[in-house]
Design a protein around this motif. Structure first.
Motif, PDB file in Angstrom:
ATOM      1  N   THR A  87       0.821  -1.209   0.000  1.00  0.00           N
ATOM      2  CA  THR A  87       0.000   0.000   0.000  1.00  0.00           C
ATOM      3  C   THR A  87       0.856   1.261   0.000  1.00  0.00           C
ATOM      4  OG1 THR A  87      -1.766  -1.160   1.188  1.00  0.00           O
ATOM      5  CG2 THR A  87      -1.844   1.246   1.186  1.00  0.00           C
ATOM      6  N   SER A  88       1.914   1.251   0.825  1.00  0.00           N
ATOM      7  CA  SER A  88       2.769   2.441   0.893  1.00  0.00           C
ATOM      8  C   SER A  88       3.466   2.703  -0.433  1.00  0.00           C
ATOM      9  CB  SER A  88       3.795   2.297   2.020  1.00  0.00           C
ATOM     10  OG  SER A  88       4.700   1.232   1.755  1.00  0.00           O
ATOM     11  N   HIS A  89       3.862   1.642  -1.140  1.00  0.00           N
ATOM     12  CA  HIS A  89       4.526   1.834  -2.427  1.00  0.00           C
ATOM     13  C   HIS A  89       3.531   2.224  -3.522  1.00  0.00           C
ATOM     14  CE1 HIS A  89       8.788   1.110  -1.977  1.00  0.00           C
ATOM     15  NE2 HIS A  89       8.522   0.162  -1.106  1.00  0.00           N
ATOM     16  N   LEU A  90       2.314   1.712  -3.446  1.00  0.00           N
ATOM     17  CA  LEU A  90       1.306   2.121  -4.423  1.00  0.00           C
ATOM     18  C   LEU A  90       0.973   3.603  -4.286  1.00  0.00           C
ATOM     19  CD1 LEU A  90      -1.178  -0.903  -4.462  1.00  0.00           C
ATOM     20  CD2 LEU A  90       0.215  -0.093  -6.366  1.00  0.00           C
ATOM     21  N   LYS A  91       1.056   4.109  -3.070  1.00  0.00           N
ATOM     22  CA  LYS A  91       0.744   5.523  -2.822  1.00  0.00           C
ATOM     23  C   LYS A  91       1.961   6.423  -2.963  1.00  0.00           C
ATOM     24  CE  LYS A  91      -3.180   4.637   0.247  1.00  0.00           C
ATOM     25  NZ  LYS A  91      -3.741   4.819   1.609  1.00  0.00           N
ATOM     26  N   ASN A  92       3.137   5.805  -3.159  1.00  0.00           N
ATOM     27  CA  ASN A  92       4.372   6.579  -3.290  1.00  0.00           C
ATOM     28  C   ASN A  92       4.604   6.907  -4.776  1.00  0.00           C
ATOM     29  OD1 ASN A  92       6.944   7.646  -3.328  1.00  0.00           O
ATOM     30  ND2 ASN A  92       7.865   6.009  -2.103  1.00  0.00           N
ATOM     31  N   PRO A  93       4.551   8.177  -5.152  1.00  0.00           N
ATOM     32  CA  PRO A  93       4.715   8.530  -6.572  1.00  0.00           C
ATOM     33  C   PRO A  93       6.095   8.189  -7.133  1.00  0.00           C
ATOM     34  CG  PRO A  93       4.733  10.501  -5.183  1.00  0.00           C
ATOM     35  CD  PRO A  93       4.322   9.360  -4.310  1.00  0.00           C
ATOM     36  N   TYR A 110      -5.938  -5.218  -4.378  1.00  0.00           N
ATOM     37  CA  TYR A 110      -5.185  -4.002  -4.682  1.00  0.00           C
ATOM     38  C   TYR A 110      -5.526  -3.401  -6.045  1.00  0.00           C
ATOM     39  CZ  TYR A 110      -2.213  -5.590  -0.825  1.00  0.00           C
ATOM     40  OH  TYR A 110      -1.744  -5.997   0.386  1.00  0.00           O
ATOM     41  N   LEU A 113      -6.661   0.315  -6.276  1.00  0.00           N
ATOM     42  CA  LEU A 113      -5.595   1.261  -5.968  1.00  0.00           C
ATOM     43  C   LEU A 113      -4.573   1.313  -7.099  1.00  0.00           C
ATOM     44  CD1 LEU A 113      -4.557   3.253  -3.909  1.00  0.00           C
ATOM     45  CD2 LEU A 113      -3.397   1.383  -2.702  1.00  0.00           C
ATOM     46  N   GLU A 116      -6.021   3.524  -9.714  1.00  0.00           N
ATOM     47  CA  GLU A 116      -6.012   4.931  -9.295  1.00  0.00           C
ATOM     48  C   GLU A 116      -4.627   5.557  -9.443  1.00  0.00           C
ATOM     49  OE1 GLU A 116      -7.465   5.262  -5.339  1.00  0.00           O
ATOM     50  OE2 GLU A 116      -9.365   4.242  -5.779  1.00  0.00           O
ATOM     51  N   THR A 117      -3.602   4.801  -9.061  1.00  0.00           N
ATOM     52  CA  THR A 117      -2.243   5.360  -9.044  1.00  0.00           C
ATOM     53  C   THR A 117      -1.524   5.201 -10.375  1.00  0.00           C
ATOM     54  OG1 THR A 117      -1.285   3.278  -8.224  1.00  0.00           O
ATOM     55  CG2 THR A 117      -2.048   4.879  -6.571  1.00  0.00           C
ATOM     56  N   THR A 119       0.333   2.769 -11.106  1.00  0.00           N
ATOM     57  CA  THR A 119       1.589   2.056 -10.868  1.00  0.00           C
ATOM     58  C   THR A 119       1.624   0.758 -11.673  1.00  0.00           C
ATOM     59  OG1 THR A 119       1.594   2.911  -8.602  1.00  0.00           O
ATOM     60  CG2 THR A 119       3.120   1.115  -9.089  1.00  0.00           C
TER      61      THR A 119
END
Length: 206
Positions: A87-93, A110, A113, A116-117, A119
């Protein structure tokens, strides 16, 4: 360095543009092999790599993590819980891609997410691969190929066959050759080293 690997391997990586930061979640049962085909390749392509080792095989992971970090720069590893790490890496640009070795069911949680990102999501799930021997096959060669395919790492690999289909006309001959090959690698002595067999990573896979 790319200059230190073989010409063939270099040609496969030559001209590739690094993504930036890549995160990799390794399985407990094939940590070194999975690392070599994922994190090591990402690193050689010029990426910063952050690896999550499995807490199920903590001693193996600690050994590999320490060994690898002595050789590779821009390599970080952790034992953080899977969900927190992903989760932290998916939200990390800064994280441009995540490679996962795992289970289909939790991977699906996942997907929203990931959309959304944006990634890059590289997923390898458990294999359900059959080993098929046709009537006109080279029976001895098929048996010789089957043993390392089934027994490597004690079958604890995503690509390990889980079942074998053999044409009925050659079944008995195939089994005879197969048992000859099995006897070359199987031993009752658990302390004896083997190039093919390995220890089970967990009672779950026994």
């Amino acid at each position: 360095s790319l200059q230190t690997i073989s010409g063939q391997e270099f040609s496969r990586l030559e001209g590739r543009v690094p993504l930036g930061q890549v995160a990799v979640v390794l399985p407990y049962n094939y940590s070194l092999g999975a690392f070599l085909v994922s994190a090591a390749v990402a690193y050689l392509a010029g990426n910063r790599v952050h690896v999550k080792f499995s807490s199920k095989s903590r001693k193996t992971s600690e050994f590999l993590g320490g060994l690898i970090s002595e050789v590779l720069h821009d390599f970080n590893y952790t034992y953080d819980p899977e969900r927190n790490f992903i989760t932290s890496h998916l939200k990390n640009p800064e994280t441009k891609a995540i490679q996962i070795f795992g289970n289909d069911s939790w991977s699906e949680s996942y997907h929203n997410l990931v959309r959304e990102t944006g990634t890059k999501w590289i997923f390898e799930g458990p294999g359900k691969d059959p080993f098929i021997v046709f009537r006109d096959a080279d029976i001895k060669k098929a048996a010789q190929s089957a043993v390392p395919d089934f027994f490597a790492n004690s079958g604890q690999a995503c690509s390990s066959p889980e079942r074998c289909y053999v044409h009925e006309d050659i079944f008995d001959e195939f089994i005879r050759y197969l048992m000859e090959e099995v006897e070359k690698v199987y031993t009752d002595d658990v302390d004896e080293e083997s190039e093919i067999l390995g220890y089970l990573g967990s009672e779950l896979v026994a």
